[in-house]
Design an enzyme around this catalytic site. Structure first.
Site, mmCIF file in Angstrom:
data_model
loop_
_atom_site.group_PDB
_atom_site.id
_atom_site.type_symbol
_atom_site.label_atom_id
_atom_site.label_comp_id
_atom_site.label_asym_id
_atom_site.label_seq_id
_atom_site.Cartn_x
_atom_site.Cartn_y
_atom_site.Cartn_z
ATOM 1 N N LYS A 143 4.539 8.731 8.881
ATOM 2 C CA LYS A 143 4.321 8.149 10.207
ATOM 3 C C LYS A 143 5.401 8.513 11.245
ATOM 4 O O LYS A 143 5.281 9.530 11.904
ATOM 5 C CB LYS A 143 4.135 6.633 10.058
ATOM 6 C CG LYS A 143 2.905 6.350 9.163
ATOM 7 C CD LYS A 143 2.466 4.928 9.080
ATOM 8 C CE LYS A 143 1.148 4.833 8.335
ATOM 9 N NZ LYS A 143 1.160 4.083 7.103
ATOM 10 N N ASP A 195 9.289 2.680 -0.380
ATOM 11 C CA ASP A 195 8.259 3.318 0.432
ATOM 12 C C ASP A 195 8.500 2.887 1.873
ATOM 13 O O ASP A 195 8.093 1.809 2.280
ATOM 14 C CB ASP A 195 6.863 2.912 -0.057
ATOM 15 C CG ASP A 195 5.757 3.556 0.775
ATOM 16 O OD1 ASP A 195 6.085 4.180 1.805
ATOM 17 O OD2 ASP A 195 4.581 3.424 0.401
ATOM 18 N N TYR A 215 0.858 -1.190 0.000
ATOM 19 C CA TYR A 215 0.000 0.000 0.000
ATOM 20 C C TYR A 215 0.886 1.229 0.000
ATOM 21 O O TYR A 215 1.861 1.301 0.747
ATOM 22 C CB TYR A 215 -0.900 0.005 1.238
ATOM 23 C CG TYR A 215 -1.778 1.225 1.374
ATOM 24 C CD1 TYR A 215 -2.849 1.436 0.509
ATOM 25 C CD2 TYR A 215 -1.532 2.178 2.370
ATOM 26 C CE1 TYR A 215 -3.661 2.562 0.629
ATOM 27 C CE2 TYR A 215 -2.345 3.299 2.497
ATOM 28 C CZ TYR A 215 -3.401 3.486 1.630
ATOM 29 O OH TYR A 215 -4.201 4.608 1.755
HETATM 30 C C1 LIG Z 1 0.465 4.529 5.758
HETATM 31 C C2 LIG Z 1 1.215 4.301 4.512
HETATM 32 C C3 LIG Z 1 1.122 5.173 3.409
HETATM 33 C C4 LIG Z 1 0.145 6.306 3.369
HETATM 34 O O1 LIG Z 1 0.409 7.263 4.326
HETATM 35 P P1 LIG Z 1 -0.751 8.292 4.745
HETATM 36 O O2 LIG Z 1 -0.067 9.195 5.711
HETATM 37 O O3 LIG Z 1 -1.834 7.454 5.336
HETATM 38 O O4 LIG Z 1 -1.182 8.977 3.512
HETATM 39 C C5 LIG Z 1 1.943 4.954 2.336
HETATM 40 N N1 LIG Z 1 2.806 3.933 2.308
HETATM 41 C C6 LIG Z 1 2.923 3.065 3.340
HETATM 42 C C7 LIG Z 1 3.913 1.964 3.273
HETATM 43 C C8 LIG Z 1 2.110 3.221 4.462
HETATM 44 O O5 LIG Z 1 2.206 2.340 5.455
#
Ligand SMILES: *Cc1c(COP(=O)(O)O)cnc(C)c1O
Length: 431
Positions: A270, A242, A147
Site C-alpha cells: 500500500k 504485517d 488479514y
Molecule cells: C491489504 C493487505 C494485505 C494484502 O495486500 P494486497 O496488496 O491486497 O495483496 C495484506 N496484509 C494487510 C495487513 C493488508 O491490509
C-alpha cells in the site's frame, strides 16, 4: 478525461459483470455488503473521487490506505511523468529499487535486507516461506480477524476451539494447505501462550497486524505486542509484522516504531507504492540471506521493483520523511473522531469509534471494540443504511463495516466539517 464520462453507469456495469466475476477485480468493490449498486470511478483528485456519471464524493476509502496525500498529488504525478518516458519495465536492476530499499531499511531497524514484490499478498506469502525455510518448521500462527492477503495458507478461521483444526474460509483451499496454520484470537496473550505450549518446537513464524486494520481498526491491547515478542523469542519463532496498512501510515517508523517492538521480519505494501502497486518483505540479515540467489529459498517476480512504482514510492516517502505530515494526519483523524463521537451522543446512535493515531473506524456497536468477537457483534444492517445515507450526501465510505476510514492530508478542515454535517443528517434518519 471526458471520454471516460458516461452517464450510462448501468451499461458499464453490465459489461463488467459479463467478463469479471461480480464485475470487479477485488470482491469488496462489488458493494455486496452494503446492498448498493457499485460506483464506477472515472477520476479522482485530492480528497474527491468522481464517478463516470460526473458525481463527486468526499473519499474516505483512498484506495484502502496508500493515499496519505490524497489522490494524484502533483509531486507523484510529476515524478511519474518524468520517468514514464524512460521505460516502464526492464527486467533488470535499477537505481530506483536501491533508493526505495534504502529508505525503507533506514526507517525500520528490523528490516536489514528486503525484496520488492507487487502486492501485500506476495509479501506475506514470501515472508512465511522464508521463515519456514530458515527454521525448518512447518506450522504458522495467525490471529483471527487479521488479514494478510489471499494466499492459501492464510485463508483460514478458527475451528470450534483454540486447539482444534482451523477451517478454510474459501473453497479451493484444501484442508492440507491450512493444516499447518494455527489460529489464535487477537489481543489474547494467554490463548497464544497456551497455543505455543501445545505446539512447542513446531512453529516457524507468527504473523500479526500490529494494529488490526482489516476488521475495522482494533489497536493492540496494552502490552500485547510486547508479550507476543517475548513468546516468539522464547520459542524460537520468527515474528512477522504485517505492516501492509500500518507501515509508513501510522508513523515514518511504522507500528514497530510506535510501539517500540521490533519483529524479525516485516511486510509492506500500500503506502510504500505511493499509489502504484508495490509490496515488500524483509527482515534480519541472516534470514533474508537465505533467499535466492544468495540462499536456497526461491522467490522472484518479473515485474518486481517496477521503476514507476519505485519512483512513486520514493516520492511519497520523501514527503513523509521531510514534512510534518504525521501530526497533521493524526490531527485530521482525531478531529473527525471527536466530531463523530459528539454526533453519536447527540443522536443516541448505538455506535462507538476506534482510533489508533491516523487509523479510524466507526463501529455500529455501542461498546468499545477490542476483539474480533466484538467486531463481529456490530450491526451491519445499520451500517448498510448509514453507508447508503452518506453516499447520497456525497461521502464515499468503504462499502463494508469492517474496513478502516482513511482520511488524507487533502481532507481539509472544511471538508471534514462537510463530512460531519453529512453524518449529522444521516444519523438523524437512523433512529
Ligand atoms: C491489504 C493487505 C494485505 C494484502 O495486500 P494486497 O496488496 O491486497 O495483496 C495484506 N496484509 C494487510 C495487513 C493488508 O491490509
Amino acid at each position: 478525461m471526458s471520454e471516460y464520462l458516461n452517464n450510462d453507469q448501468a451499461e458499464i456495469l453490465k459489461r463488467a459483470r459479463q467478463l469479471m466475476p461480480g464485475g470487479v477485480n477485488s470482491p469488496v468493490r462489488a458493494f455486496g455488503a452494503v446492498d448498493c449498486e457499485p460506483v464506477i470511478v472515472a477520476s479522482a483528485k485530492g480528497a474527491y473521487i468522481t464517478d463516470v456519471a460526473g458525481r463527486r464524493y468526499i473519499d474516505y476509502v483512498c484506495s484502502y490506505g496508500p493515499l496519505i496525500f490524497g489522490h494524484a498529488p502533483e509531486f507523484v504525478v510529476d515524478e511519474l511523468r518524468e520517468f514514464a518516458g524512460r521505460g516502464t519495465t526492464y527486467g533488470f536492476t535499477t537505481p530506483h529499487e536501491v533508493e526505495l530499499a534504502e529508505m525503507i531499511a533506514g526507517a525500520y531497524p528490523a528490516c536489514e535486507m528486503l525484496r520488492m514484490v507487487n502486492s501485500g499478498t506476495e509479501a506475506t506469502m514470501s515472508a512465511i516461506r522464508v521463515a519456514r525455510g530458515c527454521t525448518g518448521r512447518d506450522k504458522i500462527v495467525k490471529f483471527e480477524g487479521c488479514y494478510h492477503g489471499h494466499s492459501d495458507s492464510l485463508l483460514v478461521k478458527s475451528g470450534s476451539g483454540l486447539l482444534t483444526q482451523g477451517v478454510p474460509t474459501s473453497p479451493g483451499v484444501v484442508p492440507a494447505l491450512i493444516a499447518e496454520t494455527l489460529v489464535c484470537p487477537y489481543n489474547d496473550a494467554a490463548a497464544l501462550e497456551q497455543l505455543l505450549a501445545a505446539n512447542r518446537g513446531q512453529v516457524a513464524c507468527l504473523i500479526v497486524e500490529p494494529v488490526a486494520g482489516n476488521m475495522g481498526v482494533v489497536p493492540p491491547a496494552e502490552g500485547f505486542l510486547q508479550r507476543v515478542r517475548e513468546l516468539c523469542t522464547e520459542h524460537g519463532i520468527v515474528l512477522i509484522f504485517d505492516e501492509v496498512i500500518t507501515g509508513f501510515r501510522l508513523d515514518y517508523h511504522s507500528a514497530a516504531g510506535v510501539f517500540g517492538v521490533q519483529p524479525d521480519m516485516v511486510c509492506f505494501g500500500k503506502i510504500i507504492g505511493g499509489g502504484l502497486p508495490v509490496g515488500a518483505y524483509g527482515g534480519k540479515r541472516e534470514l533474508m540471506e537465505q533467499v535466492s540467489p544468495l540462499g536456497p529459498i526461491y522467490q522472484g517476480g518479473t515485474l518486481s521493483g517496477n521503476p514507476l512504482a519505485m519512483r512513486a514510492g520514493i516520492a511519497a516517502l520523501r514527503r513523509l520523511r521531510d514534512e510534518e505530515v504525521y501530526p497533521a494526519l493524526i490531527e485530521n483523524t482525531a478531529y473527525l473522531q471527536a466530531g463523530i463521537d459528539k454526533l453519536i451522543a447527540k443522536h443516541g446512535v448505538p455506535a462507538s469509534t476506534s482510533r489508533c493515531l491516523d487509523m479510524f473506524c466507526l463501529f455500529f456497536n455501542p461498546q468499545p471494540v477490542g476483539s474480533y468477537a466484538e467486531v463481529m457483534a456490530c450491526d451491519t444492517a445499520l451500517y448498510r443504511r448509514f453507508f447508503a445515507g452518506m453516499l447520497a450526501e456525497g461521502v464515499m465510505l468503504a462499502p463494508s463495516q469492517f474496513e478502516a476510514w482513511f482520511p488524507s492530508l487533502a481532507h481539509t478542515r472544511a471538508i471534514l466539517d462537510e463530512t460531519l454535517a453529512a453524518v449529522d443528517k444521516v444519523f438523524a434518519k437512523l433512529g
